[in-house]
Design a protein around this motif. Structure first.
Motif, short mmCIF file in Angstrom:
data_model
loop_
_atom_site.label_atom_id
_atom_site.label_comp_id
_atom_site.label_asym_id
_atom_site.label_seq_id
_atom_site.Cartn_x
_atom_site.Cartn_y
_atom_site.Cartn_z
N TYR A 1 0.83 -1.19 0.00
CA TYR A 1 0.00 0.00 0.00
C TYR A 1 0.87 1.25 0.00
CZ TYR A 1 -4.12 -2.83 1.10
OH TYR A 1 -5.14 -3.75 1.06
N GLY A 2 0.34 2.32 -0.60
CA GLY A 2 1.00 3.62 -0.62
C GLY A 2 -0.05 4.69 -0.87
N ALA A 3 0.38 5.90 -1.25
CA ALA A 3 -0.56 7.00 -1.48
C ALA A 3 0.07 8.06 -2.36
CB ALA A 3 -1.03 7.60 -0.16
N PHE B 1 3.99 -0.35 2.52
CA PHE B 1 3.19 -0.77 3.67
C PHE B 1 2.51 -2.10 3.36
CE2 PHE B 1 3.58 3.81 3.82
CZ PHE B 1 3.92 4.03 5.14
N ASN B 2 2.64 -3.03 4.30
CA ASN B 2 2.11 -4.38 4.09
C ASN B 2 0.60 -4.46 4.16
OD1 ASN B 2 4.66 -5.58 3.75
ND2 ASN B 2 4.95 -5.77 5.96
N ASN B 3 -0.04 -3.53 4.85
CA ASN B 3 -1.49 -3.55 4.94
C ASN B 3 -2.02 -2.13 5.08
OD1 ASN B 3 -1.49 -2.96 7.93
ND2 ASN B 3 -0.51 -4.98 7.97
N LEU B 4 -3.33 -2.00 4.92
CA LEU B 4 -3.98 -0.70 4.95
C LEU B 4 -3.88 -0.04 6.32
CD1 LEU B 4 -5.73 1.45 3.58
CD2 LEU B 4 -7.74 0.04 4.11
N ALA B 5 -3.97 -0.85 7.38
CA ALA B 5 -3.90 -0.30 8.73
C ALA B 5 -2.55 0.38 8.98
CB ALA B 5 -4.14 -1.41 9.76
N ASP B 6 -1.47 -0.20 8.48
CA ASP B 6 -0.15 0.42 8.66
C ASP B 6 -0.06 1.74 7.91
OD1 ASP B 6 0.60 -1.69 10.21
OD2 ASP B 6 1.74 -2.73 8.65
N LEU B 7 -0.67 1.82 6.74
CA LEU B 7 -0.67 3.07 5.98
C LEU B 7 -1.41 4.17 6.74
CD1 LEU B 7 -0.19 4.71 3.35
CD2 LEU B 7 -2.34 3.75 2.49
N VAL B 8 -2.58 3.85 7.26
CA VAL B 8 -3.37 4.83 8.01
C VAL B 8 -2.63 5.24 9.28
CG1 VAL B 8 -5.51 5.15 9.31
CG2 VAL B 8 -5.57 4.04 7.06
N PRO C 1 -11.40 1.40 19.65
CA PRO C 1 -10.07 1.02 20.16
C PRO C 1 -9.14 0.70 19.00
CG PRO C 1 -11.82 -0.18 21.29
CD PRO C 1 -12.45 0.50 20.12
N PRO C 2 -7.84 0.86 19.18
CA PRO C 2 -6.89 0.59 18.07
C PRO C 2 -7.04 -0.79 17.46
CG PRO C 2 -5.78 1.72 19.88
CD PRO C 2 -7.16 1.40 20.37
N ALA C 3 -7.28 -1.81 18.29
CA ALA C 3 -7.42 -3.16 17.76
C ALA C 3 -8.65 -3.28 16.86
CB ALA C 3 -7.50 -4.17 18.90
N ASN C 4 -9.76 -2.67 17.27
CA ASN C 4 -10.97 -2.72 16.45
C ASN C 4 -10.82 -1.91 15.17
OD1 ASN C 4 -12.00 -4.24 18.49
ND2 ASN C 4 -13.52 -2.76 19.20
N LEU C 5 -10.10 -0.80 15.28
CA LEU C 5 -9.86 0.01 14.08
C LEU C 5 -9.06 -0.79 13.04
CD1 LEU C 5 -9.89 2.69 12.52
CD2 LEU C 5 -7.85 3.36 13.80
N GLU D 1 -11.35 -3.29 11.36
CA GLU D 1 -12.23 -2.67 10.37
C GLU D 1 -11.47 -2.37 9.07
OE1 GLU D 1 -15.37 -2.13 10.40
OE2 GLU D 1 -15.87 -2.65 12.47
N LEU D 2 -10.24 -1.88 9.20
CA LEU D 2 -9.45 -1.56 8.02
C LEU D 2 -9.06 -2.83 7.26
CD1 LEU D 2 -7.19 1.27 9.47
CD2 LEU D 2 -9.10 1.52 7.88
N GLU D 3 -8.75 -3.89 7.98
CA GLU D 3 -8.42 -5.16 7.32
C GLU D 3 -9.63 -5.72 6.58
OE1 GLU D 3 -6.92 -7.62 10.42
OE2 GLU D 3 -4.90 -6.74 10.37
N LYS D 4 -10.80 -5.60 7.19
CA LYS D 4 -12.00 -6.08 6.52
C LYS D 4 -12.30 -5.23 5.28
CE LYS D 4 -16.72 -7.58 7.37
NZ LYS D 4 -17.18 -7.23 6.02
N HIS D 5 -12.09 -3.93 5.38
CA HIS D 5 -12.32 -3.08 4.22
C HIS D 5 -11.34 -3.42 3.08
CE1 HIS D 5 -13.51 0.41 1.91
NE2 HIS D 5 -12.25 0.78 1.80
N ALA D 6 -10.09 -3.71 3.44
CA ALA D 6 -9.11 -4.08 2.42
C ALA D 6 -9.55 -5.36 1.71
CB ALA D 6 -7.74 -4.27 3.07
#
Length: 355
Positions: A203-205, A221-228, A274-278, A281-286
């Protein structure tokens, strides 16, 4: 009503209180005296009449720039009364060979947008409406991107997203999606948007900002959560708290498509999660983005589907007090028989262009 304050808000309900102003494309705090407050119905300071500018827009642009610039009227007079001004550099649109790596292509596109420079005049030169389709009879987004290249004027973040979409159309193995942030500092709400990128599991931007660490991200970035999370760290250096995230789906590569961009497929209230839930959610969206586009989830080196997690195709309808998902009409057809249809209409976009 119990728990009503925790319910997700969409459409006009996202408007902040009158004493707070919402500035899109403006990531740094400024005094309320420096800029007029944004009206909910019609964002001010936008060139709505194309080029050449009419006299009203032209004079208003100089008034706003004079009020904002430290040099004030002296700066304006030195430019407007000068007989000889330096020639403005017009950047060339990047050209790619088929063998050029994807990373180098994206770096060249980002460099081109940076050469256009960020617009500090206080007047947005191009009127961007998020409800516009890629293509159509008039005012389509890709036509606006061509106009940006032709005029070569400074741009802001929302214009940069449209331009980046145009420049990345047709890149093999690259998927794009809108990623918007709403932040808060000192009781003032700010907004920013970039174009998220995905290629070969990374991932990038691409984007523009007055702050260099709030626009471009390489495909590392290996996943969307790390990018955010990386954007969140950058915001923290400017004392900004991320309060909302808005993510869209993978965009079509056909510049003649009549499809409208889904800017708000997922809306997350970061302050309630919470960070874990966030991260979940981002992993599910990906995963949703890849499934809706037909991209294999297993293509990512860092698998986002954890062991024991049910497949999104077989999982029950997801509901959360902090997030919402909606599917466009075209996506309903492709997922018929696999997911439940959602018939809620597209609410008006709460984001307002702020210049």
């Amino acid at each position: 009503m119990p728990g009503a304050r925790d319910q997700p808000r969409r459409g006009p309900s996202l408007a902040v209180a009158p004493e707070h102003e919402t500035r899109l494309c403006d990531e740094t705090a400024v005094s309320e005296d420096d800029e007029d407050k944004e009206s909910v119905g019609s964002p001010p300071h936008v060139n709505r009449n194309g080029f050449p500018m009419n006299a009203v827009t032209w004079d208003r642009m100089w008034c706003i720039a004079t009020r904002q610039h430290p040099g004030g009227s002296d700066m304006a007079c030195s430019i407007r009364e000068a007989r000889h001004l330096p020639k403005v550099h017009i950047p060339s649109v990047p050209y790619f060979l088929p063998s050029t790596p994807v990373g180098e292509k994206l770096e060249a596109i980002q460099k081109f947008m940076c050469e256009l420079q960020y617009n500090h005049t206080g007047t947005q030169f191009y009127e961007i409406k998020k409800c516009r389709p890629f293509s159509g009879y008039r005012c389509r987004l890709m036509d606006l991107a061509k106009e940006m290249i032709r005029e070569s004027l400074p741009i802001k973040c929302l214009e940069a997203v449209v331009l980046a979409i145009y420049l990345t159309n047709g890149l093999q193995g690259v998927e794009r999606f809108p990623l918007a942030f709403r932040t808060r500092v000192g009781g003032t709400i700010f907004g920013h948007v970039v174009l998220g990128m995905w290629s070969s599991g990374k991932y990038g931007a691409l984007g523009m900002s007055r702050r260099p660490d709030l626009m471009h991200r390489s495909l590392t970035f290996n996943n969307l959560a790390d990018l955010v999370a990386d954007f969140g760290k950058a915001y923290a250096t400017y004392w900004h708290e991320v309060v909302n995230l808005k993510l869209g789906l993978f965009l079509p590569h056909n510049p003649y498509s009549f499809e409208k961009l889904d800017w708000n497929y997922l809306v997350l209230n970061v302050t309630k999660l919470p960070p874990a839930n966030l991260r979940k959610e981002l992993e599910k969206h990906a995963r949703d983005m890849k499934l809706l586009k037909g991209v294999s989830v297993q293509s990512s080196p860092n698998k986002e589907c954890k062991k024991g997690t049910p497949s999104p195709n077989n999982s029950p309808k997801h509901s959360s007090a902090q997030s919402q998902r909606k599917i466009s009409y075209g996506d309903k057809l492709s997922l018929q028989g696999e997911r439940n249809k959602e018939t809620t209409s597209q609410p008006p976009d709460p984001y307002k262009i702020r210049v």
